[in-house]
Design a protein around this motif. Structure first.
Motif, PDB file in Angstrom:
ATOM      1  N   PRO A   1       0.820  -1.212   0.000  1.00  0.00           N
ATOM      2  CA  PRO A   1       0.000   0.000   0.000  1.00  0.00           C
ATOM      3  C   PRO A   1       0.858   1.269   0.000  1.00  0.00           C
ATOM      4  O   PRO A   1       0.536   2.254  -0.677  1.00  0.00           O
ATOM      5  N   GLU A   2       1.965   1.223   0.718  1.00  0.00           N
ATOM      6  CA  GLU A   2       2.852   2.373   0.808  1.00  0.00           C
ATOM      7  C   GLU A   2       3.454   2.701  -0.566  1.00  0.00           C
ATOM      8  O   GLU A   2       3.506   3.862  -0.977  1.00  0.00           O
ATOM      9  N   MET A   3       3.888   1.672  -1.283  1.00  0.00           N
ATOM     10  CA  MET A   3       4.477   1.890  -2.604  1.00  0.00           C
ATOM     11  C   MET A   3       3.439   2.403  -3.585  1.00  0.00           C
ATOM     12  O   MET A   3       3.718   3.281  -4.403  1.00  0.00           O
ATOM     13  N   ARG A   4       2.209   1.851  -3.503  1.00  0.00           N
ATOM     14  CA  ARG A   4       1.157   2.302  -4.422  1.00  0.00           C
ATOM     15  C   ARG A   4       0.798   3.758  -4.119  1.00  0.00           C
ATOM     16  O   ARG A   4       0.560   4.525  -5.029  1.00  0.00           O
ATOM     17  N   ARG A   5       0.801   4.112  -2.830  1.00  0.00           N
ATOM     18  CA  ARG A   5       0.475   5.483  -2.438  1.00  0.00           C
ATOM     19  C   ARG A   5       1.469   6.453  -3.065  1.00  0.00           C
ATOM     20  O   ARG A   5       1.125   7.546  -3.494  1.00  0.00           O
ATOM     21  N   LEU A   6       2.731   6.068  -3.113  1.00  0.00           N
ATOM     22  CA  LEU A   6       3.757   6.944  -3.657  1.00  0.00           C
ATOM     23  C   LEU A   6       3.953   6.761  -5.156  1.00  0.00           C
ATOM     24  O   LEU A   6       4.990   7.110  -5.710  1.00  0.00           O
ATOM     25  N   ASN A   7       2.930   6.159  -5.815  1.00  0.00           N
ATOM     26  CA  ASN A   7       2.948   6.005  -7.268  1.00  0.00           C
ATOM     27  C   ASN A   7       4.076   5.152  -7.801  1.00  0.00           C
ATOM     28  O   ASN A   7       4.614   5.406  -8.877  1.00  0.00           O
ATOM     29  N   TYR A   8       4.472   4.145  -7.042  1.00  0.00           N
ATOM     30  CA  TYR A   8       5.428   3.180  -7.597  1.00  0.00           C
ATOM     31  C   TYR A   8       4.739   2.417  -8.711  1.00  0.00           C
ATOM     32  O   TYR A   8       3.532   2.163  -8.634  1.00  0.00           O
ATOM     33  N   SER A   9       5.494   2.029  -9.748  1.00  0.00           N
ATOM     34  CA  SER A   9       4.881   1.227 -10.802  1.00  0.00           C
ATOM     35  C   SER A   9       4.521  -0.133 -10.224  1.00  0.00           C
ATOM     36  O   SER A   9       5.233  -0.658  -9.362  1.00  0.00           O
ATOM     37  N   GLY A  10       3.409  -0.683 -10.706  1.00  0.00           N
ATOM     38  CA  GLY A  10       2.966  -1.988 -10.213  1.00  0.00           C
ATOM     39  C   GLY A  10       4.044  -3.043 -10.396  1.00  0.00           C
ATOM     40  O   GLY A  10       4.259  -3.894  -9.541  1.00  0.00           O
ATOM     41  N   SER A  11       4.750  -2.948 -11.530  1.00  0.00           N
ATOM     42  CA  SER A  11       5.785  -3.934 -11.821  1.00  0.00           C
ATOM     43  C   SER A  11       6.863  -3.930 -10.752  1.00  0.00           C
ATOM     44  O   SER A  11       7.215  -4.970 -10.204  1.00  0.00           O
ATOM     45  N   LEU A  12       7.400  -2.751 -10.465  1.00  0.00           N
ATOM     46  CA  LEU A  12       8.498  -2.684  -9.506  1.00  0.00           C
ATOM     47  C   LEU A  12       8.028  -3.124  -8.127  1.00  0.00           C
ATOM     48  O   LEU A  12       8.705  -3.907  -7.443  1.00  0.00           O
ATOM     49  N   ALA A  13       6.847  -2.645  -7.722  1.00  0.00           N
ATOM     50  CA  ALA A  13       6.348  -2.976  -6.388  1.00  0.00           C
ATOM     51  C   ALA A  13       6.172  -4.483  -6.242  1.00  0.00           C
ATOM     52  O   ALA A  13       6.689  -5.092  -5.294  1.00  0.00           O
ATOM     53  N   ALA A  14       5.472  -5.092  -7.202  1.00  0.00           N
ATOM     54  CA  ALA A  14       5.211  -6.528  -7.108  1.00  0.00           C
ATOM     55  C   ALA A  14       6.502  -7.324  -7.226  1.00  0.00           C
ATOM     56  O   ALA A  14       6.731  -8.278  -6.486  1.00  0.00           O
ATOM     57  N   GLY A  15       7.362  -6.922  -8.166  1.00  0.00           N
ATOM     58  CA  GLY A  15       8.622  -7.637  -8.380  1.00  0.00           C
ATOM     59  C   GLY A  15       9.490  -7.620  -7.139  1.00  0.00           C
ATOM     60  O   GLY A  15       9.988  -8.659  -6.696  1.00  0.00           O
ATOM     61  N   ALA A  16       9.654  -6.432  -6.552  1.00  0.00           N
ATOM     62  CA  ALA A  16      10.531  -6.311  -5.379  1.00  0.00           C
ATOM     63  C   ALA A  16       9.991  -7.134  -4.219  1.00  0.00           C
ATOM     64  O   ALA A  16      10.755  -7.812  -3.514  1.00  0.00           O
ATOM     65  N   LEU A  17       8.670  -7.091  -4.005  1.00  0.00           N
ATOM     66  CA  LEU A  17       8.099  -7.810  -2.860  1.00  0.00           C
ATOM     67  C   LEU A  17       8.110  -9.327  -3.073  1.00  0.00           C
ATOM     68  O   LEU A  17       8.420 -10.086  -2.152  1.00  0.00           O
TER      69      LEU A  17
END
Ligand code: NA
Ligand code: NA
Lengths: 321, 167, 439
Positions: C130-146
């Motif tokens: 949620p924190e990454m999405r709030r700061l407009n991280y791309s879905g790819s990077l957020a999902a990939g990193a996690l």
């Protein structure tokens, strides 16, 4: 193409002594003597599924055709054989195994009625393998965390004030490496493959006319499979079973015990011996375990004294051979 | 009328499954506590909990059986949906029904065979080494849980409408 | 049809069943059963069905599976993971892609007490996504990193998969854990570097987080005292011989439960929710364990492994070529199978082959080295399509994330995995050095 293909299922890995020095050569010998009419396929390491306690049932029901298993995995199943598990019963694996096989043939027909018994045998008597503290007398066991090989010995070590822990063999090496366990009680034959000789500094062996304890093994075949073999092939199986086979397996275990022990010697570990007066003191100290066994067996309507006497005299008989 | 009976069945199965799962979870929590007690006991008082390893094995088996129905109802089993992503809902429904059918069949087979093995385990006094706990109790738990799984599977087969898919 | 042909046929059918939405465990049970009946007969199968569930489920070492999962659930309730993520964030969040890095660091720290990647991915994903999405991280990077960060749960010891491997191959669990330490640390570092490169190539994918002062950094560090304490107790307990690595899972659960009640103010409701979620994930894994067992009994009966060993050893291929072939089969299987199922299925076949070959490594070290490499490669399977467990978990927290984007985001992390596998294969010292130094 063989006429009869038999599946031999057991729990140890292919590199184990039992597999490579006993079961595989045995299978090859039977195959050769049958002129290739019997083919024995070996399935080590529980490859046909289940856990070790189920091996006996698998052969009884024909899931596998032959098995080699530890009797103690199914407690309560072979009460008459437990006399060989008592402290200070076993002699060499050879003599004890031959005695056990004769005892099984004459006393255990009912317990073995569901299978065709090839041979019962024991391993060489077990020793103490301790991490920090050398065990020179029984008093040294006081307060130590000891992994007992079975329930009977667990009762025995409690007489010395040991804190007995029962854990699976698979947990043992890692438990002893860091001191979760202080002492493991095992034959060297298990100490070698689990590398416990690298993790401990001291070994204590029992030196008297008898060893500390042993376990019994069952090598058996499915009854119907045996019955369905033609007479000449049954004879091949018979030639490779019985007291002679038990003695052969016992000898293998005795020899391997010495081989495995030499690794502990090369490691530079210390060796202590329970002998002379101390040996007698141990025997006296563990006497209650025998008495309790007699009592329990009598309660269950077995002729406990007679069975004990018979086992003793059979061991003496084969010792002197 | 038929619908309401099915609803009752559905609610009942849901409740049973959830209570089973909770019970299984509590067993695991207890096992963790027993293990810690055993560690403390042997470290400070020279006495571990007798047969702690056996308790863990027996308790674990019971807990896992108790977990099974809830996992099925919550669609917890992993499926590969990449190759069927573009299928029509009707096709997907058909495939999922096939999955439910296999699950029902497999659960029933386990339940039935475990009855026989459990009886045999009792007749042969199958028990643990130190505490001599009879093993047939574990079979009883297993049979009950696989039976509940079978019922859940049947319920799904009979009343999952087109359009409702596995995740 | 020969038994070996039957084995290949059933493998084919298994793949087909899995690709038409039949749950993996069921597909294995169906194919395993058919094969078992053909070779071993119906009575043998019926007997197996009656006894296998109790036999498999009452395996002592598998108790770590529900325990590590429960630890993950309780950690979420106790607030440990939230504070862990926050602390990591105050330190690296200001970087480009900093929050993704903080998530990876958080996964590494949590992985140091928990041995399940499922638990690690889900507990950290819940906080960080949620924190990454709030700061407009791309879905790819957020999902990939996690998803990749989640694999640190098994890469950094303690590790469920390593315990299972050690049991199957009779290796010393403590030594395996020590050996996994440096490769696990390399994995975490590799993922951080991947993020740093990624945000330089795609500057909009991972914006900077808020700046923090040194005082805030130090203050927030004080908040992770609890996880540090658990880590020290667990590690110290194993090191000083108070308990075994398997028992450590129980210690971890009890400590997190105490924290969840005292620190996270967990009440009955929270406890019940934790238990239910643990139940669902555990049942899923154990059902696969059961299916994999049935299938591998069939494979053993078909004698495929023995013939495979014969073909490989007579092929004249070098030891390293055969190792690479095995690793490639892991990557292919990893697309479809769960990491635990893969280990259960392949180790009985692969391990004896490896131990029979000459890699110029002493036998005692060979088993450890192969175990760590196998661990790293099966872990890759958790993030490869079409079945990537960790991806599914991350997606379950944000259904608006398209699956395609998630898998795209994983690609750079896969590259980092490949580099690491190559390093571990080429330089056995990376794995074995610490074992010799401490061991
Ligand atoms: Na971990
Ligand atoms: Na995958």
């Amino acid at each position: 193409e063989a006429e009869f293909t038999l599946k031999l299922h057991h729990m140890l890995p292919p590199m184990s002594m039992a597999h490579s020095k006993f079961l595989e050569p045995w299978a090859e010998k039977v195959e050769a003597e049958s002129n290739g009419r019997i083919d024995i396929e070996l399935y080590p390491a529980m490859q046909l599924g289940g856990k070790p306690p189920q091996l006996f049932d698998q052969v009884r029901k024909g899931i596998s055709d032959i098995t080699w298993t530890v009797g103690g995995y199914t407690p309560g199943r072979f009460p008459k054989a437990t006399v060989f598990e008592l402290p200070f019963m076993p002699s060499t694996a050879k003599a004890t195994s031959m005695a056990l096989q004769e005892y099984a043939e004459t006393e255990m027909q009912d317990e073995m009625k569901d299978v065709h018994l090839l041979a019962m045998h024991t391993h060489a008597p077990g020793s103490f393998h301790s991490r920090e503290k050398a065990i020179k007398t029984g008093a040294d066991l006081d307060g130590l965390k000891v992994r007992a090989p079975n329930k009977i010995m667990s009762e025995g070590f409690k007489e010395f004030g040991a804190n007995t822990i029962f854990m699976p063999v698979t947990e043992m090496a890692s438990a002893i490496s860091k001191g979760v366990l202080d002492v493991a009680v095992l034959p060297y034959e298990v100490v070698l493959p689990t590398k416990i000789y690298e993790l401990v500094k001291h070994h204590t062996e029992i030196k008297g006319d008898r060893g500390l304890y042993t376990q019994f093994f069952i090598f058996a075949m499915n009854k119907d499979v045996y019955a369905d073999l033609p007479a000449d092939l049954q004879k091949v199986i018979d030639d490779n079973s019985g007291v002679a086979l038990a003695g052969h397996i016992g000898t293998l275990f005795d020899n391997y015990e010495q081989h495995a022990r030499s690794y502990a010697v090369k490691q530079g570990n210390s060796f202590d011996y329970i002998e002379g007066a101390e040996y007698d003191a141990w025997k006296a100290k563990l006497e209650p375990v025998r008495e309790e066994w007699l009592e329990d067996m009598n309660d269950d309507d077995y002729e406990a004294e007679r069975l004990l006497e018979k086992a003793e005299s059979l061991i003496k008989k084969y010792e002197s051979m | 009328m038929k619908l309401s009976i099915m609803n009752v069945v559905e609610v009942g199965l849901k409740r049973v499954s959830m209570s089973f799962a909770l019970l299984g979870g509590l067993i695991m929590l207890c096992l963790a506590i027993i293990t810690v007690a055993s560690i403390i006991g042997r470290t400070f008082f020279g006495q571990s909990v007798e047969g702690d390893y056996e308790l863990t094995e027996v308790g674990l088996a019971m807990a896992v059986f108790l977990f099974l129905p809830e996992c099925y109802l919550r669609k917890g089993h992993i499926i590969v949906d990449l190759f069927t992503a573009h299928c029509r809902p009707k096709t997907l429904h058909l495939l999922d029904q096939l999955g439910h059918l296999i699950f029902t069949f497999v659960s029933a087979a386990f339940a039935y065979r475990m009855v026989l093995s459990g009886l045999e385990s009792r007749d042969y006094y199958e028990q643990t080494m130190i505490l001599e706990l009879p093993m047939w109790w574990v079979y009883v738990v297993g049979v009950i849980c696989f039976s509940v799984c079978t019922l859940c599977g049947l319920q799904r087969l009979m009343c999952s409408p087109v359009g409702e898919q596995n995740e | 049809m020969s038994n070996v042909q039957l084995a290949f046929l059933m493998m084919g059918i298994l793949l087909i069943l899995m690709s038409i939405r039949i749950p993996i465990a069921l597909a294995m049970m169906v194919c395993g059963s058919i094969g078992y009946v053909v070779i071993g007969g119906l009575p043998a199968l019926l007997e197996y069905l009656g006894t296998a569930p109790v036999a498999k489920f009452s395996t002592y070492d598998l108790s770590v599976v529900p325990l590590f999962l429960l630890m993950g659930e309780l950690a979420t309730r106790s607030g440990i993971t939230t504070e862990l993520f926050r602390t990591c964030n105050t330190w690296v969040g200001r970087q480009k892609g900093g929050i993704a890095m903080a998530a990876v660091a958080g996964c590494a720290a949590f992985g140091a007490i928990c041995g399940s990647s499922l638990a690690t991915a889900s507990t950290m994903g819940k906080v960080a996504l949620p924190e990454m999405r709030r700061l407009n991280y791309s879905g790819s990077l957020a999902a990939g990193a996690l998803a990749a960060g989640g694999t640190l749960g098994i890469l950094i010891p303690p590790s469920m998969v390593l315990i299972i491997f050690a049991v199957l191959t009779e290796q010393n669990i403590s030594k395996m854990f020590i050996a996994a330490f440096i490769p696990g640390f390399l994995a975490a570092a590799g993922y951080m570097i991947t993020i740093a490169i990624y945000v330089r190539l795609y500057p909009n994918s991972g914006p900077r987080g808020e700046a923090t002062t040194w005082l805030q950094k130090l203050k927030s560090t004080r908040d992770v005292w609890h996880i540090t304490l658990i880590f020290l107790i667990v590690l110290g307990g194993i090191y000083f011989g108070i308990f075994t690595p398997t028992e450590a899972a129980s210690v971890g659960v009890v400590l997190t439960a105490i924290l969840a009640i005292t620190h996270g103010k967990m009440r009955m409701e929270g406890l019940l929710a934790s238990l239910i979620r643990t139940a669902v994930s555990s049942a899923m894994i154990f059902f696969i364990v059961l299916g994999a067992d049935l299938f591998s009994v069939f494979i053993a009966l078909s004698k495929l492994p023995e013939i495979g060993v014969e073909v490989l050893t007579n092929s004249g291929l070098s030891a390293y070529t055969i190792l690479v072939i095995m690793l490639i089969t892991y990557l292919i299987m990893g697309c479809f199978l769960d990491s635990l199922a893969m280990i259960l299925l392949t180790i009985p076949i692969y391990f004896p082959i490896i131990m029979a070959m000459d890699f110029g490594i002493p036998t005692a070290d060979l088993g450890i080295w192969f175990g760590i490499i196998a661990l790293v490669v099966v872990e890759v399977g958790l993030i490869t399509p079409p079945v990537g467990m960790n991806i599914f978990i991350i997606k379950s927290f944000d259904q608006s994330l398209p699956l395609k984007e998630c898998f795209k985001g994983v690609v750079p992390f896969l590259l980092s995995d490949f580099v690491r596998v190559a390093l571990l294969v080429m330089f056995p010292g990376i794995t074995l050095w610490l074992v010799h130094a401490i061991g």
